[in-house]
Design a protein around this motif. Structure first.
Motif, PDB file in Angstrom:
ATOM      1  N   GLY A  22       0.814  -1.212   0.000  1.00 64.51           N
ATOM      2  CA  GLY A  22       0.000   0.000   0.000  1.00 64.51           C
ATOM      3  C   GLY A  22       0.844   1.257   0.000  1.00 64.51           C
ATOM      4  N   LEU A  23       1.918   1.255   0.764  1.00 65.07           N
ATOM      5  CA  LEU A  23       2.807   2.414   0.803  1.00 65.07           C
ATOM      6  C   LEU A  23       3.432   2.667  -0.563  1.00 65.07           C
ATOM      7  CD1 LEU A  23       4.450   4.610   2.275  1.00 65.07           C
ATOM      8  CD2 LEU A  23       6.091   2.831   2.900  1.00 65.07           C
ATOM      9  N   LEU A  24       3.946   1.611  -1.170  1.00 65.72           N
ATOM     10  CA  LEU A  24       4.571   1.769  -2.481  1.00 65.72           C
ATOM     11  C   LEU A  24       3.553   2.249  -3.513  1.00 65.72           C
ATOM     12  CD1 LEU A  24       6.808  -1.424  -2.402  1.00 65.72           C
ATOM     13  CD2 LEU A  24       7.603   0.949  -2.311  1.00 65.72           C
ATOM     14  N   ALA A  25       2.336   1.708  -3.455  1.00 66.44           N
ATOM     15  CA  ALA A  25       1.295   2.139  -4.392  1.00 66.44           C
ATOM     16  C   ALA A  25       0.952   3.608  -4.178  1.00 66.44           C
ATOM     17  CB  ALA A  25       0.052   1.265  -4.219  1.00 66.44           C
ATOM     18  N   ALA A  26       0.868   4.028  -2.902  1.00 66.73           N
ATOM     19  CA  ALA A  26       0.543   5.428  -2.606  1.00 66.73           C
ATOM     20  C   ALA A  26       1.634   6.378  -3.085  1.00 66.73           C
ATOM     21  CB  ALA A  26       0.318   5.588  -1.102  1.00 66.73           C
ATOM     22  N   LEU A  27       2.860   5.875  -3.162  1.00 66.78           N
ATOM     23  CA  LEU A  27       3.976   6.685  -3.654  1.00 66.78           C
ATOM     24  C   LEU A  27       4.084   6.638  -5.181  1.00 66.78           C
ATOM     25  CD1 LEU A  27       6.698   5.747  -1.005  1.00 66.78           C
ATOM     26  CD2 LEU A  27       5.511   7.943  -1.227  1.00 66.78           C
ATOM     27  N   GLY A  28       3.197   5.883  -5.806  1.00 66.36           N
ATOM     28  CA  GLY A  28       3.216   5.774  -7.259  1.00 66.36           C
ATOM     29  C   GLY A  28       4.292   4.848  -7.780  1.00 66.36           C
ATOM     30  N   ILE A  29       4.714   3.899  -6.948  1.00 72.02           N
ATOM     31  CA  ILE A  29       5.756   2.960  -7.344  1.00 72.02           C
ATOM     32  C   ILE A  29       5.094   1.627  -7.691  1.00 72.02           C
ATOM     33  CG2 ILE A  29       7.834   1.731  -6.590  1.00 72.02           C
ATOM     34  CD1 ILE A  29       8.325   4.056  -4.623  1.00 72.02           C
ATOM     35  N   PRO A  30       5.073   1.259  -8.951  1.00 77.08           N
ATOM     36  CA  PRO A  30       4.397   0.012  -9.340  1.00 77.08           C
ATOM     37  C   PRO A  30       5.184  -1.223  -8.904  1.00 77.08           C
ATOM     38  CG  PRO A  30       5.498   0.972 -11.229  1.00 77.08           C
ATOM     39  CD  PRO A  30       5.655   1.956 -10.108  1.00 77.08           C
ATOM     40  N   CYS A  31       4.458  -2.238  -8.525  1.00 78.93           N
ATOM     41  CA  CYS A  31       5.059  -3.528  -8.172  1.00 78.93           C
ATOM     42  C   CYS A  31       4.342  -4.624  -8.964  1.00 78.93           C
ATOM     43  CB  CYS A  31       4.945  -3.790  -6.681  1.00 78.93           C
ATOM     44  SG  CYS A  31       5.943  -2.691  -5.668  1.00 78.93           S
ATOM     45  N   ASP A  32       4.226  -4.395 -10.273  1.00 78.26           N
ATOM     46  CA  ASP A  32       3.434  -5.288 -11.105  1.00 78.26           C
ATOM     47  C   ASP A  32       4.250  -6.031 -12.151  1.00 78.26           C
ATOM     48  OD1 ASP A  32       4.067  -3.097 -12.627  1.00 78.26           O
ATOM     49  OD2 ASP A  32       2.004  -2.531 -13.109  1.00 78.26           O
ATOM     50  N   SER A  33       5.578  -5.985 -12.036  1.00 76.49           N
ATOM     51  CA  SER A  33       6.409  -6.716 -12.987  1.00 76.49           C
ATOM     52  C   SER A  33       6.941  -7.975 -12.311  1.00 76.49           C
ATOM     53  CB  SER A  33       7.582  -5.852 -13.462  1.00 76.49           C
ATOM     54  OG  SER A  33       8.510  -5.650 -12.400  1.00 76.49           O
ATOM     55  N   GLU A  34       7.511  -8.854 -13.108  1.00 78.58           N
ATOM     56  CA  GLU A  34       8.095 -10.067 -12.551  1.00 78.58           C
ATOM     57  C   GLU A  34       9.184  -9.741 -11.545  1.00 78.58           C
ATOM     58  OE1 GLU A  34      10.418 -14.139 -14.049  1.00 78.58           O
ATOM     59  OE2 GLU A  34       9.599 -12.734 -15.508  1.00 78.58           O
ATOM     60  N   SER A  35       9.912  -8.671 -11.815  1.00 79.44           N
ATOM     61  CA  SER A  35      11.017  -8.276 -10.952  1.00 79.44           C
ATOM     62  C   SER A  35      10.555  -7.656  -9.640  1.00 79.44           C
ATOM     63  CB  SER A  35      11.931  -7.302 -11.691  1.00 79.44           C
ATOM     64  OG  SER A  35      12.970  -6.840 -10.862  1.00 79.44           O
ATOM     65  N   THR A  36       9.417  -6.938  -9.674  1.00 74.15           N
ATOM     66  CA  THR A  36       8.995  -6.176  -8.496  1.00 74.15           C
ATOM     67  C   THR A  36       7.794  -6.768  -7.758  1.00 74.15           C
ATOM     68  OG1 THR A  36       7.562  -4.744  -9.838  1.00 74.15           O
ATOM     69  CG2 THR A  36       9.851  -4.023  -9.489  1.00 74.15           C
ATOM     70  N   ALA A  37       7.239  -7.857  -8.266  1.00 74.82           N
ATOM     71  CA  ALA A  37       6.048  -8.430  -7.630  1.00 74.82           C
ATOM     72  C   ALA A  37       6.326  -8.828  -6.184  1.00 74.82           C
ATOM     73  CB  ALA A  37       5.555  -9.636  -8.429  1.00 74.82           C
ATOM     74  N   GLY A  38       7.535  -9.269  -5.906  1.00 72.11           N
ATOM     75  CA  GLY A  38       7.891  -9.675  -4.544  1.00 72.11           C
ATOM     76  C   GLY A  38       8.488  -8.567  -3.708  1.00 72.11           C
ATOM     77  N   THR A  39       8.547  -7.356  -4.248  1.00 76.71           N
ATOM     78  CA  THR A  39       9.192  -6.251  -3.530  1.00 76.71           C
ATOM     79  C   THR A  39       8.528  -5.939  -2.182  1.00 76.71           C
ATOM     80  OG1 THR A  39      10.103  -5.279  -5.531  1.00 76.71           O
ATOM     81  CG2 THR A  39       9.794  -3.807  -3.652  1.00 76.71           C
ATOM     82  N   PRO A  40       7.211  -5.849  -2.105  1.00 78.02           N
ATOM     83  CA  PRO A  40       6.614  -5.547  -0.792  1.00 78.02           C
ATOM     84  C   PRO A  40       6.992  -6.570   0.279  1.00 78.02           C
ATOM     85  CG  PRO A  40       5.006  -5.191  -2.520  1.00 78.02           C
ATOM     86  CD  PRO A  40       6.183  -5.867  -3.175  1.00 78.02           C
ATOM     87  N   ARG A  41       7.015  -7.845  -0.078  1.00 76.25           N
ATOM     88  CA  ARG A  41       7.383  -8.873   0.906  1.00 76.25           C
ATOM     89  C   ARG A  41       8.860  -8.757   1.272  1.00 76.25           C
ATOM     90  NH1 ARG A  41       5.694 -13.511   3.245  1.00 76.25           N
ATOM     91  NH2 ARG A  41       7.257 -15.125   3.650  1.00 76.25           N
ATOM     92  N   ARG A  42       9.712  -8.530   0.282  1.00 74.12           N
ATOM     93  CA  ARG A  42      11.142  -8.376   0.583  1.00 74.12           C
ATOM     94  C   ARG A  42      11.385  -7.151   1.454  1.00 74.12           C
ATOM     95  NH1 ARG A  42      11.595 -10.368  -4.894  1.00 74.12           N
ATOM     96  NH2 ARG A  42      11.503  -8.227  -5.675  1.00 74.12           N
ATOM     97  N   MET A  43      10.655  -6.079   1.165  1.00 73.80           N
ATOM     98  CA  MET A  43      10.770  -4.856   1.953  1.00 73.80           C
ATOM     99  C   MET A  43      10.359  -5.119   3.403  1.00 73.80           C
ATOM    100  SD  MET A  43       8.746  -1.312   1.196  1.00 73.80           S
ATOM    101  CE  MET A  43       8.620   0.014   2.398  1.00 73.80           C
ATOM    102  N   ALA A  44       9.251  -5.829   3.593  1.00 75.19           N
ATOM    103  CA  ALA A  44       8.774  -6.139   4.940  1.00 75.19           C
ATOM    104  C   ALA A  44       9.769  -7.029   5.685  1.00 75.19           C
ATOM    105  CB  ALA A  44       7.399  -6.807   4.865  1.00 75.19           C
TER     106      ALA A  44
END
Length: 200
Positions: A22-44
């Motif tokens: 949600g934070l990344l989405a609110a900042l306008g940072i997409p996490c919809d690619s193969e590379s970034t789909a796991g970014t929120p979990r890795r960040m957490a």
């Protein structure tokens, strides 16, 4: 030293992942690619690891002691202990080095040097400010061991100052916390201040 995320103790990784997304989405940072789909979990997971110290009692490292090698011990110090803490104001890292030192009372039992490093690193592994970090280390030494004095010297670089805001690249923050004879005795004070951590 790596501090692993505890398997229990209130870490809700799924909830943290959802909030990170949600934070990344609110900042306008997409996490919809193969590379970034796991970014929120890795960040957490990264934040959980960097703050794992909130679930630990660093003073437990001071409970195992050994008899002194001399009746009148000198200064005992772990120098240039590396740590990474998160600034509690911006949730940005401030990596640094600490010198943790204490002067045992005559005949007092001592702890292993590695315990001094673990003490500093576990207090660092939580949302922190540098001034509090040094105070917590000194208070732990004074309250857990029979000492004439204790000290924690810290040199670090704060990303909230070097990478944003003032953008004071390469600027370092230095703090010293001293108690007992290491503060009151001028010779002892000079001895311990000479151990200020080196620049990283």
């Amino acid at each position: 030293m790596t501090i692993t995320t505890p398997a229990h103790g209130g870490v809700d990784l799924a909830g943290a992942t959802a909030h990170a997304a949600g934070l990344l989405a609110a900042l306008g940072i997409p996490c919809d690619s193969e590379s970034t789909a796991g970014t929120p979990r890795r960040m957490a997971k990264a934040l959980a690891e960097l703050t794992a110290g909130v679930h630990l009692d660093p003073t437990r490292h001071l409970k195992v002691t050994f008899p002194p090698e001399a009746a009148q011990p000198g200064l005992i110090a772990a120098i240039d202990v590396p740590f990474v803490a998160l600034c509690e104001h911006h949730v940005l890292p401030f990596p640094g080095r600490a010198t943790v030192a204490y002067l045992p009372a005559p005949g007092a039992r001592i702890v292993g040097l590695s315990k001094l490093a673990r003490l500093a690193q576990e207090y660092a592994a939580r949302p922190q400010v540098q001034e509090r970090l040094g105070r917590q280390v000194v208070e732990a030494l004074v309250s857990s061991l029979d000492v004439q004095g204790a000290a924690c010297l810290i040199r670090s670089q704060h990303a909230c100052m070097t990478l944003r805001g003032a953008r004071a690249h390469d600027a370092a923050m230095v703090t010293s916390h001293l108690a007992g004879a290491l503060d009151a005795d001028p010779a002892r004070r000079a001895e311990v201040l000479a151990l200020m951590p080196s620049p990283s």
